[in-house]
Design an enzyme around this catalytic site. Structure first.
Site: not given
Ligand code: RB5
Length: 143
Positions: A65-66, A98, A132-133
């Protein structure tokens, strides 16, 4: 090895770049969407990917995601998921060594495609160190 992959609209373009690369490298994958750059909600893709890894249908998950944070926070609500946000290959290596991370979260709006692909490659070829991990991972779950 089978990979579950998912992204929201901000990660869609990178997801489409990643899919043929996974195939070239010999990984099977299942794409849980999204299927365009139309605005959508990242949990709708993060939960199905997390479910596929939790159930054992897929060995690892890749979520985009972004910022990578929305999908990471969502995936980590699942008890058997250890999702790690990565912005350098070194972090990708460390979340495997880890943390035994089973889901890789990529912030598509903040790193180049080249770095994202290096991160993916590193994540998929790095083994968990155990020792340990392993003890620390055993203390992660909420009772
Ligand atoms: C989308 O605009 C954005 O909010 C999403 O991709 C993400 O970064 C959210 O955590």
């Amino acid at each position: 090895m089978k990979i579950a992959i998912g992204a929201d609209h901000a990660g869609y373009d990178l997801k489409e770049i990643v899919k043929p690369i996974l195939q070239e490298k010999g990984y099977e994958f299942e794409d849980f969407g999204t299927n365009s750059t139309e605005s959508t909600d990242y949990p709708d893709y993060a939960h199905p990917v997390a479910n596929a890894v939790e159930s054992g249908d897929c060995d690892f998950g890749v979520l985009i995601c972004g910022t990578g944070n929305g999908v990471a926070i969502t995936a980590n609500k699942h008890q058997k998921i250890r999702a790690g946000l990565c912005w350098t290959p070194e972090i990708a290596s460390l979340i495997r060594q880890h943390n035994d991370a089973n889901v890789l979260c990529i912030p598509s709006r903040f790193i180049s495609t080249e770095v994202a692909l290096e991160i993916l490659d590193t994540f998929l070829k790095t083994e968990f160190e155990g020792g340990r991990h392993g003890r620390r991972i055993g203390k992660m779950a909420c009772m």
